[in-house]
Design a protein around this motif. Structure first.
Motif, PDB file in Angstrom:
ATOM      1  N   GLY A 104      -9.985  21.267  14.251  1.00 32.58           N
ATOM      2  CA  GLY A 104     -11.289  20.686  14.566  1.00 32.58           C
ATOM      3  C   GLY A 104     -12.177  20.619  13.343  1.00 32.58           C
ATOM      4  O   GLY A 104     -13.397  20.736  13.447  1.00 32.58           O
ATOM      5  N   PHE A 105     -11.556  20.451  12.194  1.00 27.54           N
ATOM      6  CA  PHE A 105     -12.255  20.324  10.905  1.00 27.54           C
ATOM      7  C   PHE A 105     -13.083  21.548  10.562  1.00 27.54           C
ATOM      8  O   PHE A 105     -14.054  21.462   9.810  1.00 27.54           O
ATOM      9  N   LYS A 106     -12.693  22.684  11.144  1.00 25.77           N
ATOM     10  CA  LYS A 106     -13.335  23.935  10.727  1.00 25.77           C
ATOM     11  C   LYS A 106     -12.658  24.418   9.463  1.00 25.77           C
ATOM     12  O   LYS A 106     -11.421  24.405   9.373  1.00 25.77           O
ATOM     13  N   ARG A 119     -22.999  20.498   4.596  1.00 25.81           N
ATOM     14  CA  ARG A 119     -23.078  19.289   5.397  1.00 25.81           C
ATOM     15  C   ARG A 119     -24.506  19.007   5.863  1.00 25.81           C
ATOM     16  O   ARG A 119     -24.934  17.852   5.956  1.00 25.81           O
ATOM     17  N   VAL A 156       0.860  -1.196   0.000  1.00 28.12           N
ATOM     18  CA  VAL A 156       0.000   0.000   0.000  1.00 28.12           C
ATOM     19  C   VAL A 156       0.888   1.236   0.000  1.00 28.12           C
ATOM     20  O   VAL A 156       1.839   1.309   0.786  1.00 28.12           O
ATOM     21  N   PRO A 157       0.591   2.189  -0.870  1.00 25.09           N
ATOM     22  CA  PRO A 157       1.402   3.401  -0.877  1.00 25.09           C
ATOM     23  C   PRO A 157       1.235   4.167   0.416  1.00 25.09           C
ATOM     24  O   PRO A 157       0.123   4.247   0.955  1.00 25.09           O
ATOM     25  N   PRO A 158       2.288   4.717   0.939  1.00 21.57           N
ATOM     26  CA  PRO A 158       2.164   5.490   2.183  1.00 21.57           C
ATOM     27  C   PRO A 158       1.409   6.795   1.923  1.00 21.57           C
ATOM     28  O   PRO A 158       1.283   7.231   0.783  1.00 21.57           O
ATOM     29  N   MET A 159       0.949   7.327   3.000  1.00 17.50           N
ATOM     30  CA  MET A 159       0.222   8.597   2.897  1.00 17.50           C
ATOM     31  C   MET A 159       1.166   9.698   2.417  1.00 17.50           C
ATOM     32  O   MET A 159       2.304   9.780   2.902  1.00 17.50           O
ATOM     33  N   ARG A 160       0.708  10.471   1.484  1.00 20.10           N
ATOM     34  CA  ARG A 160       1.563  11.552   0.976  1.00 20.10           C
ATOM     35  C   ARG A 160       1.827  12.558   2.088  1.00 20.10           C
ATOM     36  O   ARG A 160       0.897  12.894   2.842  1.00 20.10           O
ATOM     37  N   PHE A 192      -0.607  15.454   2.018  1.00 22.46           N
ATOM     38  CA  PHE A 192      -1.943  15.126   2.553  1.00 22.46           C
ATOM     39  C   PHE A 192      -1.891  14.980   4.058  1.00 22.46           C
ATOM     40  O   PHE A 192      -2.805  15.429   4.770  1.00 22.46           O
ATOM     41  N   ARG A 193      -0.819  14.388   4.532  1.00 22.87           N
ATOM     42  CA  ARG A 193      -0.686  14.201   5.970  1.00 22.87           C
ATOM     43  C   ARG A 193      -0.655  15.551   6.681  1.00 22.87           C
ATOM     44  O   ARG A 193      -1.296  15.756   7.707  1.00 22.87           O
ATOM     45  N   LEU A 222      -4.108  17.058   6.558  1.00 17.17           N
ATOM     46  CA  LEU A 222      -5.024  16.384   7.489  1.00 17.17           C
ATOM     47  C   LEU A 222      -4.687  16.750   8.934  1.00 17.17           C
ATOM     48  O   LEU A 222      -5.594  16.972   9.759  1.00 17.17           O
ATOM     49  N   ASP A 223      -3.399  16.819   9.232  1.00 15.29           N
ATOM     50  CA  ASP A 223      -3.002  17.253  10.578  1.00 15.29           C
ATOM     51  C   ASP A 223      -3.568  18.638  10.890  1.00 15.29           C
ATOM     52  O   ASP A 223      -4.063  18.902  11.992  1.00 15.29           O
ATOM     53  N   ARG A 229      -6.186  20.064   9.535  1.00 21.73           N
ATOM     54  CA  ARG A 229      -7.651  20.036   9.696  1.00 21.73           C
ATOM     55  C   ARG A 229      -8.045  19.474  11.054  1.00 21.73           C
ATOM     56  O   ARG A 229      -8.990  19.954  11.688  1.00 21.73           O
ATOM     57  N   VAL A 230      -7.333  18.439  11.448  1.00 19.99           N
ATOM     58  CA  VAL A 230      -7.632  17.860  12.770  1.00 19.99           C
ATOM     59  C   VAL A 230      -7.339  18.882  13.858  1.00 19.99           C
ATOM     60  O   VAL A 230      -8.112  19.044  14.813  1.00 19.99           O
TER      61      VAL A 230
END
Lengths: 172, 399
Positions: free
Chosen positions: B40-42, B57, B22-26, B29-30, B33-34, B36-37
């Motif tokens: 709090g995904f605002k 949503r 499986v290709p690792p997470m780019r 993108f990581r 995503l960090d 966004r987390v």
């Protein structure tokens, strides 16, 4: 994941910190699981992000009595991945033409072996491939896999065993 | 090729190989995503972006719009039905509804049985007393009942579906119908005398006569009875005004066809007059005293007959032109409570009971509608979830 984290997830006031810990521990596995189902990098990233976002928004509804937080998170990811499969309706082309992945080369023998495994996985039934992903990438127990798939634990164990056996046979 | 026969090595090698497949997470993108987390995904971009993302949503997908709109429409219809039912139940307490619902006896048209003919009776359902009062007067008599041969008369359809040819009585003789009305009014003891005065006032106002009256009034209650003679052409007006004086407990109206009696008396009068002419003519040419005396005797009898028939005709005409209305006025506590502006415990209790009844009605009707609707919604939700689950599994099978 520890019991402390489970309790923290159940408590709204500490849920954000608990979610952050869950994210740190599961992000790579979740991405690998999503890629295993979708076999597409962009789709896997979308599903990974969507799964974490949904989990974040529903974190107050996590019920530890129904399973571990990893099981809960991978259940969300599974629904998101399957919804993505339905939505895109490009499943057939993806199966026929999966995204190439260059395996990190650690030697000729390893390279051949991993290429064999990759081909075997690509040729597997999607359900078996999902079981392999849940077992090998997510590291879930049979009980947790049963919870994710909505089947009994014994059934999950049987299916996992069959899938691993098929993979072994395909690689032999 | 690796040796997969060593199970311990196999598991470790297979695990490593599967994970390596499986290709690792780019990293990009990581990092995203960090981020966004961490937020709090605002969404980035301030309030506008947050509103847009939240709206996106919250707005359900297209496949959810149809059942959602269906459920919303069902709820709206249910609410409309509930509100309508409540509105109707309130209307039923009104004067008009009570007037209709308390009719104790249907009106009737009786052909003249006194004339000895084979009279028939037609009962009329009275949905509206005022309307039916007018209708009764317009119903013509059947030729069979009147005994008068009719020619090419139009027909009238009664409420019960029967049709009768309208009377084509002798030229000069219209329908003669005697009508009678019984009216029972209920009022409070305090208003008994005022209502009784109102009955007299209405009677005089329409040109009628109070034939007799009896008012028995006391603090505890009382009653009054009136026998009124009202011109038939003002009967509708009189009944309408009387009905407004107090709560109408019951009302019955009837009509008796006296055309046959009238025609019979008129015929006899005509015959008697013809006989009188003949007798006078014969008297003019009579020569003998005996003959003259005989003719005079017959003329005396004839004269009394003519007077009698005239009297009959006048009486019948009077019966047709006037209607007897019997009014009974009660104040025995059955009358609806009429507020005089004062507060009483009984009135408050009645009001509270009425409110509770209305609330209970609303709850009952709402439950009758919402419970099945709720069950349907639950079933629809379960079916939707099962369908979604099945389609997801099908999507995996196709993958």
């Amino acid at each position: 994941m520890s019991d402390t984290l489970i309790m923290a997830l159940a408590r709204p006031n500490t849920s954000t910190m608990a979610f952050d810990a869950l994210y740190r521990s599961c992000a790579d596995e979740l991405h690998a699981y999503a890629w295993s189902i979708l076999r597409d990098r962009a789709a896997a990233e979308d599903v990974t992000a969507l799964a974490f976002e949904r989990a974040y928004r529903k974190r107050h509804r996590f019920d530890a009595s129904k399973g571990s937080e990893r099981q809960w998170l991978f259940g969300i990811a599974r629904n998101a991945a399957l919804d993505e499969l339905r939505r895109r309706k490009r499943t057939a082309s993806l199966v026929v033409d999966p995204e190439d992945h260059v395996i990190a080369d650690s030697g000729p023998e390893d390279s051949d072996r991993r290429a064999t495994v990759q081909k075997a996985l690509a040729a597997m039934d999607p359900r078996d491939r999902e079981l392999i992903a849940l077992k090998f990438h997510a590291g879930l127990s049979n009980e947790e896999i049963a919870g994710v798939l909505g089947i009994s634990e014994s059934n999950a164990g049987t299916r996992v065993h069959r899938a691993v056996t098929k993979l072994r046979e395909a690689c032999s | 090729m690796p040796d997969f026969n060593d199970s311990e090595l196999l598991d470790a090698v297979l695990l490593a190989d599967v994970r390596a497949s499986v290709p690792p997470m780019r990293p990009e993108f990581r990092a995203e995503l960090d981020s966004r987390v961490a937020r709090g995904f605002k969404p980035e971009g301030g309030l506008g972006a947050w509103v847009t993302a939240t709206a996106a949503r919250l707005v359900p997908p297209r496949r959810m719009l149809l059942p959602t709109m269906g459920a919303a429409t069902t709820l709206i219809v249910a609410l409309v039905v509930v509100v309508g039912a409540v509105h109707d139940s309130r209307d039923s307490d009104g004067t008009v509804s009570s007037l209709v619902s308390t009719h104790s006896a249907p009106g009737s048209i009786d052909t003249d049985t006194a004339a000895g003919g084979d009279a028939s009776t037609q009962n009329l359902e009275q949905a509206d007393p005022l309307q039916s009062a007018g209708r009764t007067a317009s119903v013509p008599a059947s030729p069979e009942a009147s005994g008068v041969a009719g020619a090419a008369a139009p027909s009238v359809t009664f409420d019960d579906g029967t049709r009768q040819k309208s009377a084509a009585s002798k030229p000069g003789f219209g329908r003669k119908v005697e009508r009678h009305t019984e009216l029972t009014l209920s009022t409070s003891a305090k208003k008994l005398q005022d209502t009784a005065d109102g009955v007299v006032r209405v009677t005089q106002g329409v040109g009628g006569i109070v034939e007799n009256s009896n008012v028995d009034s006391s603090d505890a209650g009382g009653s009054a009875t009136f026998t009124l003679t009202i011109p038939s052409n003002r009967l509708d007006d009189a009944v309408e005004q009387l009905s407004k004086l107090a709560h109408v407990s019951s009302m019955s109206q009837g009509a008796t066809d006296i055309t046959r009696s009238f025609v019979s008396a008129a015929d006899k009068l005509s015959d008697a007059r013809a006989e009188r002419k003949a007798l006078l003519k014969a008297l003019g040419v009579a020569t003998t005293p005996e003959r003259i005396e005989t003719l005079k005797a017959r003329l005396r009898v004839n004269r009394s007959e003519i007077a009698g028939y005239n009297g009959q005709l006048k009486s019948l005409r009077r019966r047709a032109d006037n209607t007897t209305v019997n009014v009974t006025l009660n104040s025995d506590g059955t009358a609806p409570v009429e507020s005089d502006g004062g507060w009483t415990f009984g009135g408050a209790a009645d009001d509270a009971l009425s409110v509770l009844q209305v609330v209970a009605s609303i709850v009952l009707i709402s439950a009758a509608i919402l419970v099945p609707v709720g069950l349907l919604l639950v079933l629809a939700l379960l079916a939707t979830r099962a369908t979604t689950r099945r389609r997801r599994e099908q999507a995996l099978d196709r993958g």
